[in-house]
Design a protein around this motif. Structure first.
Motif, short mmCIF file in Angstrom:
data_model
loop_
_atom_site.label_atom_id
_atom_site.label_comp_id
_atom_site.label_asym_id
_atom_site.label_seq_id
_atom_site.Cartn_x
_atom_site.Cartn_y
_atom_site.Cartn_z
N TRP A 185 1.00 7.24 2.58
CA TRP A 185 0.70 8.73 2.28
C TRP A 185 1.89 9.49 2.98
O TRP A 185 2.55 10.55 2.58
CB TRP A 185 -0.90 8.93 2.20
CG TRP A 185 -0.97 8.17 0.89
CD1 TRP A 185 -2.11 7.48 0.67
CD2 TRP A 185 -0.91 8.48 -0.27
NE1 TRP A 185 -1.94 7.02 -0.22
CE2 TRP A 185 -1.87 7.63 -1.50
CE3 TRP A 185 0.00 9.67 -1.51
CZ2 TRP A 185 -1.73 7.27 -2.87
CZ3 TRP A 185 -0.44 9.93 -3.51
CH2 TRP A 185 -1.21 8.49 -3.42
N LYS B 279 1.09 -1.15 -0.10
CA LYS B 279 0.12 -0.09 -0.19
C LYS B 279 0.72 0.98 -0.03
O LYS B 279 1.78 1.01 0.83
CB LYS B 279 -0.67 0.29 0.84
CG LYS B 279 -1.73 -0.88 1.48
CD LYS B 279 -2.90 -0.95 2.25
CE LYS B 279 -3.96 -2.03 2.34
NZ LYS B 279 -5.17 -1.77 3.66
N ASP C 208 -5.38 1.85 -5.00
CA ASP C 208 -5.25 2.77 -4.01
C ASP C 208 -6.49 3.61 -4.64
O ASP C 208 -6.49 3.97 -5.92
CB ASP C 208 -4.00 3.35 -3.82
CG ASP C 208 -3.72 5.02 -2.97
OD1 ASP C 208 -3.45 4.04 -1.70
OD2 ASP C 208 -4.12 6.15 -3.66
#
Length: 77
Positions: free
Chosen positions: A6, A3, A49
């Motif tokens: 961020w 993932k 995502d």
């Protein structure tokens, strides 16, 4: 499946000296942070995502081949 981190991306983005497109910065980040070079692997991460998927859709990139064309078809400034 990996993932996108961020928070790390935001840190990475702050170290950039010139203003670039967020998508190009994201691609550079993925290559650097996850040590990836394969357009197939990068595409898989992006497609899984929500925000990155919007970036792909905006550029009409529908598969790994399209991402590869985008990566190698652009001229760096």
């Amino acid at each position: 499946m990996l993932k996108i981190n961020w928070d790390e991306f935001k840190e990475y983005k702050q170290t950039r000296h010139k203003k670039t497109d967020n998508f190009l910065t994201l691609l550079d980040f993925i290559k650097s942070y996850y040590h990836m070079r394969s357009a197939i692997d990068i595409y898989d991460i992006l497609r899984h995502d929500e925000l990155a998927e919007l970036m792909l859709d905006k550029r009409d990139i529908k598969d790994a081949e399209g991402l590869e064309k985008y990566l190698f078809g652009r001229v760096d400034e």
